[in-house]
Design an enzyme around this catalytic site. Sequence first.
Site, short mmCIF file in Angstrom:
data_model
loop_
_atom_site.label_atom_id
_atom_site.label_comp_id
_atom_site.label_asym_id
_atom_site.label_seq_id
_atom_site.Cartn_x
_atom_site.Cartn_y
_atom_site.Cartn_z
N ASP A 196 0.81 -1.22 0.00
CA ASP A 196 0.00 0.00 0.00
C ASP A 196 0.85 1.26 0.00
O ASP A 196 2.07 1.23 0.18
CB ASP A 196 -0.96 -0.01 1.21
N ASP A 218 -7.03 -2.36 14.26
CA ASP A 218 -8.42 -2.57 13.83
C ASP A 218 -8.55 -3.84 12.99
O ASP A 218 -9.60 -4.10 12.41
CB ASP A 218 -8.95 -1.35 13.06
N HIS A 229 -6.75 -4.62 10.29
CA HIS A 229 -6.47 -4.50 8.85
C HIS A 229 -5.17 -5.21 8.44
O HIS A 229 -4.23 -5.31 9.21
CB HIS A 229 -6.46 -3.03 8.39
N GLU A 284 -9.44 -1.80 5.63
CA GLU A 284 -10.07 -1.42 6.90
C GLU A 284 -11.34 -2.23 7.15
O GLU A 284 -11.82 -2.91 6.23
CB GLU A 284 -10.37 0.09 6.86
P1 PGA Z 1 2.76 -1.28 12.70
O1 PGA Z 1 1.59 -1.19 11.61
O2 PGA Z 1 3.68 -2.35 12.21
O3 PGA Z 1 3.40 0.07 12.66
O4 PGA Z 1 2.11 -1.62 13.99
C1 PGA Z 1 0.99 -2.37 11.18
C2 PGA Z 1 -0.14 -2.07 10.24
O5 PGA Z 1 -0.84 -1.06 10.41
O6 PGA Z 1 -0.37 -2.89 9.33
#
Ligand code: PGA
Length: 263
Positions: A67, A136, A138, A143
């Site tokens: 992404d 959340d 994702h 999302e």
């Molecule tokens: P993080 O993010 O590794 O910074 O916790 C993970 C994500 O949002 O996929």
Amino acid sequence: MEIIITQDYETMSSVAASIIAKEIKRKHDLVLGLATGDTPVGAYKELAKLHKEEGLDFSKVTTFNLDEYLGLAPLHKNSYNYFMWENLFKHINVSPHKVFVPQGNTDDPEQFSEWYEEQIRKAGGIDLQVLGIGRDGHIGFNEPGSSFASRTRVKGLYEQTIKDNARFFEQEEDVPRFAITMGIGTIMEAKKILLIASGEGKAEVCKEFIEGPVTSQITASSLQLHSYVIVVLDKEAAAKLGRKEYYNWIRDNKHVVQKKIGR
Ligand code: PGA
């Protein structure tokens, strides 16, 4: 899903890096899906070390990132493209024309998304997809409520994600509200999936996506429907799992059951 619970972030990172390295050694022209965020930084450091010290060769590897923030140019300091070059690509011998990251500042996100999907297809599909997980639930920026059939597209970010990612920006208002992300359908077509998670902030969501029902409200739970998923957690992220002893028993007896579980 194979669940590997490790002592700490460093061990999680080195286990993840060794799984990736093993796949690259098995197939030199591996198509590798990559993730951003704090979680994979340690694994990327370890891969850079394996390249430098043991000659792990990335020259034939093609990479596709999950992404990118919509609106950010590739060289913007908060872009995921910039993150990937800083944390991994500039430390290994990947060839720049084999590196794909969604283009945040594209004029036509819809057409770009179709092009991105086409590049994945042309490369022969993703062999191993690395994933983090958001609080959340994702994967990528899929999302809550994202369709399990979704492909690469623009997605609006959930409030919690904006809050969580604000730490990388000067202020919360600067976090882009949209991103281009591979869809759940895109991710599910990867032949193998490696998800890593660390810290107590991820404990609840790890319990939900591993042991809870399959639901688009926790998009990582879609991975229960995939035939080859390895999840590597540190003990804080694994703290709320209900079947820890079983997962550890499988890990410790893998040599006995290897033929039966086909890994
Ligand atoms: P993080 O993010 O590794 O910074 O916790 C993970 C994500 O949002 O996929």
